[in-house]
Design an enzyme around this catalytic site. Structure first.
Site, short mmCIF file in Angstrom:
data_model
loop_
_atom_site.label_atom_id
_atom_site.label_comp_id
_atom_site.label_asym_id
_atom_site.label_seq_id
_atom_site.Cartn_x
_atom_site.Cartn_y
_atom_site.Cartn_z
N ASN A 165 0.80 -1.26 -0.07
CA ASN A 165 0.10 0.09 -0.02
C ASN A 165 0.99 1.31 -0.03
OD1 ASN A 165 -2.39 1.34 -0.12
ND2 ASN A 165 -3.09 1.00 1.94
N HIS A 211 -9.37 3.76 8.33
CA HIS A 211 -9.85 2.55 7.84
C HIS A 211 -11.25 2.11 8.31
CE1 HIS A 211 -5.56 1.48 6.38
NE2 HIS A 211 -6.20 0.51 5.90
#
Length: 465
Positions: A315, A351
């Protein structure tokens, strides 16, 4: 007509229909990129922005139906904030607050105890884009001497148009799963500047197909092995009845397989960006680079025996965004540890709101601290450990490192994927909190190992530093 076909396809693949829609949408990015290369490359910017906006909206509608109004609303409000508030701190604070609150409200009202593909999934990508856009517009009003190199690259000299913000937000190569890129990079793409042959579409077909092939391979691996390592198995009586060693090895193998879900999507999407030219990253040692949109360093991901190496390979663009807009902008705090903690806290909340995210990122901070500041420093300062690590025993050490690395990479992933405390607590109890014990014991025992293995002179020099 499309719905029954998708149902049959999802049944034959053994995958949920939303997952099939997502993969198809990422793959559709390739023909969209070809249209841009062969038909639109020399067209006016307005036409290109319109194509990117409408194609992205179509993909959003295909996946989430009328729920696309969430993203449209946030894009329009972000544009209005830039136009009406100008290059001010108020713009940044308003943008940050509005976009994050909207995202968190979406998490709250759509939350379930399972991982669902819904409108909040691409919206979290969009949230970072729009917040970053406010930062870059603000930076454009500063003197170049006040900016670091990353800020200079992203700084916007003027406010973008609504259509420009739309094309940037809905660009088919990054709307659904990323990667993150700046408005300046998007503007250069539309202007035809991101190419290795000026005035012509880039020679990026082969690099794009390499990423496509690699992403497809990762997707095949995930599709084949994921049914053998489902998250739900952790909560069964069968898992609890297995021997301790089996439960630990399952965590290791499950972690390897589950991450291919993310790796495959990111690498395939990267191929779309490369095909358009957005992945062009200049020339290094006489070779054209196509890694500007790389979200994965797959070779490093597969071979590194270090937790830090995995984080550096995974990521990448999201981590770079957090470093550029959160960590580095907290320089005024004067404490790297606090800045690091604040950055991880932001990523945690970004998140979602489940307790598993908070536990996962807090464990990541502790693991990286133990590894980089304590364990690796011990090996570097100890002549004996340095000699052993460079000896013929290294292949054996590497295998042991990889086993420990992936076992305890999987360990914090358990709460990340299971979300709620009742689930991850059950799994941790079944393995006797071995990860917590291991890292706490490592943290406590290394100071004694330093006394035994590091010469007194080296220890005194470290204290002085």
């Amino acid at each position: 007509m499309a719905a029954p076909l998708l149902e049959k396809l999802s049944e034959s693949l053994g995958s949920p229909e939303p997952a099939v829609r997502l993969i198809l949408s990422i793959l559709i990015g390739y023909p969209c990129a070809l249209v841009y290369r062969h038909i639109l490359f020399h067209k006016p910017a307005t036409v290109i922005h319109l194509f990117h906006t409408l194609s992205g909206l179509a993909l959003a509608a295909f996946n989430f139906g009328p729920q696309i109004f969430h993203s449209v609303l946030c894009v329009v409000i972000q544009f209005l904030m830039l136009r009406l508030m100008g290059r001010t701190v108020t713009t940044i604070l308003s943008s940050f607050t509005f976009q994050m609150v909207y995202l968190l409200a979406g998490y709250y009202y759509t939350a379930t105890e399972e991982y669902d593909i819904k409108w909040t999934m691409p919206h979290c990508v969009l949230t970072l884009k729009l917040i970053g856009l406010a930062f870059d517009y603000y930076d454009g009003g500063k003197e170049p001497s006040q900016l670091n190199e990353d800020q200079k690259k992203g700084a916007l000299p003027s406010v973008p148009s609504l259509l420009e913000v739309g094309g940037f937000s809905y660009f088919y190569g990054g709307f659904l799963v990323g990667p993150q890129f700046t408005m300046r990079s998007y503007q250069k793409l539309v202007a035809g500047e991101l190419t290795d042959c000026p005035g012509q579409p880039p020679n990026s077909v082969i690099p794009a197909m390499k990423r496509f092939g690699l992403g497809l391979l990762c997707l095949v691996i995930y599709t084949i092995f994921s049914p053998y390592y489902p998250d739900s198995y952790y909560l069964t009586d069968e898992y609890e009845a297995q021997p301790f060693w089996y439960r630990c090895v399952f965590i290791l193998l499950w972690a390897k397989v589950i991450l291919y879900k993310y790796v495959s999507c990111w690498v395939i999407a990267e191929g779309v960006c490369i095909l358009t030219g957005l992945g062009y990253n200049g020339v290094v040692d006489g070779k054209h680079q196509w890694d500007a949109c790389a979200n994965m360093k797959v070779w490093l991901f597969e071979t590194t025996p270090l937790f830090g190496g995995t984080i550096l390979s995974f990521n990448i663009n999201t981590n770079a965004w957090a470093a550029r807009h959160i960590f580095k902008r907290l320089k005024f705090v004067g404490n790297k540890t606090l800045s690091h903690v604040a950055t991880l806290l932001f990523l945690t909340i970004w998140h979602g709101l489940h307790s598993g995210y908070f536990l996962c990122f807090s464990m990541e901070f502790f693991i990286i601290t133990v590894e980089s500041l304590i364990a690796l420093a011990l090996v570097k300062d100890s002549p004996l450990l340095t000699k052993v690590s460079n000896s013929a025993l290294y292949p054996l050490i590497y295998i042991i490192q990889q086993f420990v690395h992936w076992l305890f990479m999987g360990y914090p992933l358990v709460p990340f994927c299971l979300f709620t405390y009742d689930k991850w607590l059950k799994v941790y109890s079944s393995v006797y909190f071995c990860g917590h014990v291991f890292f706490l014991a490592t943290y406590l025992i290394i100071p004694y190992l330093r006394k035994a293995l590091v010469p007194k002179k080296e220890r005194s020099e470290k204290k002085q530093d």
